[in-house]
Design an enzyme around this catalytic site. Structure first.
Site, PDB file in Angstrom:
ATOM      1  CE1 TYR A  65       2.729  28.353  -9.900  1.00 31.52           C
ATOM      2  CE2 TYR A  65       4.234  26.583  -9.281  1.00 31.52           C
ATOM      3  CZ  TYR A  65       3.940  27.706 -10.053  1.00 31.52           C
ATOM      4  OH  TYR A  65       4.851  28.144 -10.988  1.00 31.52           O
ATOM      5  CB  SER A  78       6.968  24.704 -12.614  1.00 30.06           C
ATOM      6  OG  SER A  78       7.673  24.410 -11.433  1.00 30.06           O
TER       7      SER A  78
END
Length: 242
Positions: free
Chosen positions: A150, A137
């Site tokens: 995360y 990401s």
């Protein structure tokens, strides 16, 4: 690497980007899918003739079991796509934060990837050319305010991918990353605008693999990396508010 007549493993293949990868890859390859939902896995088996394994990647015993079972029937693997991830958004300061999610998130998003990679490495070495593809990401490059764990797992995955790439230099195995922007999945429901569709994300990933792109910045991640290089304060402030 041409993605035809390959043995390919996709984790988190029952929804979102993973599902689109399975749909595309199963047309010309033997695809092994790891997922938690038994009914969705059975649907994939019936519709796309994939090989399903029900496994909770937050449970290391199940991860080790799945790797062992796969190796018994597939001594050669061409591609491992580490796609599965979970994200919990409450801040540590929120009353909604659940302590147990820390270990679940770290194990699913990072530890299981390290473990699967290590356990399946002998089979990846048996292919003439093979690839480990870690779905990452833009948050690995610059974190946002929510989802601290995360963001940390994605940053760790970036470091792991680069280090493993150094270790495997000169071998038959390429270590690749697909750096995703915000994609329209169940994980991101109700958050953000201008999301990339799962099919567009999957197609960009597969195109990167076939063209040998080691760090595949997809969509808005290209802009983010450029901003980090030129005006890092702007990039980090922008992501802080994301």
């Amino acid at each position: 690497m041409k993605l035809e007549n390959r043995v390919i493993i996709v984790t988190g293949g029952t929804s979102g980007i993973g599902l689109e990868l399975v749909k595309s890859l199963s047309q010309r390859n033997e695809v092994i899918v790891l997922g938690r939902n038994a009914s969705l896995l059975n649907e994939l088996k019936e519709k796309y003739s994939v090989i399903p394994y029900q496994v909770d990647l937050s449970d290391m015993a199940q991860v080790e079991w799945a790797a062992s079972e796969i190796l018994e029937t597939h001594p050669k693997i061409d591609v491992l796509i580490n796609n599965a991830a979970v994200q919990y958004t409450p801040a540590f300061t929120s009353d909604d934060f659940a302590y147990h999610t820390i270990s679940d998130e770290i194990t699913t998003n990072f530890t299981s990837i390290c473990s699967l990679t290590y356990l399946l490495l002998p089979a990846l070495k048996q292919a003439r050319e093979s690839a480990i593809v870690n779905v990452n990401s833009g948050l690995a490059l610059a974190p946002k305010t929510s989802s601290a764990v995360y963001c940390a797992t994605k940053s760790a995955l970036n470091a792991f991918s680069l280090s493993l790439r150094y270790q495997l230099e000169g071998s038959n195995i390429k270590v690749m990353q697909a750096m995703m922007p915000l994609v329209q999945t169940k994980m991101t429901d109700g958050r953000g605008q201008g999301k990339l569709t799962p099919i567009s994300a999957a197609n960009a990933l597969l195109n990167g693999v076939e063209n040998g792109v080691l760090d595949n910045d997809i969509g808005k991640v290209r802009l983010l990396r450029w901003l980090i290089r030129l005006v890092p304060s702007v990039a980090f402030n922008m992501m802080k508010r994301a």
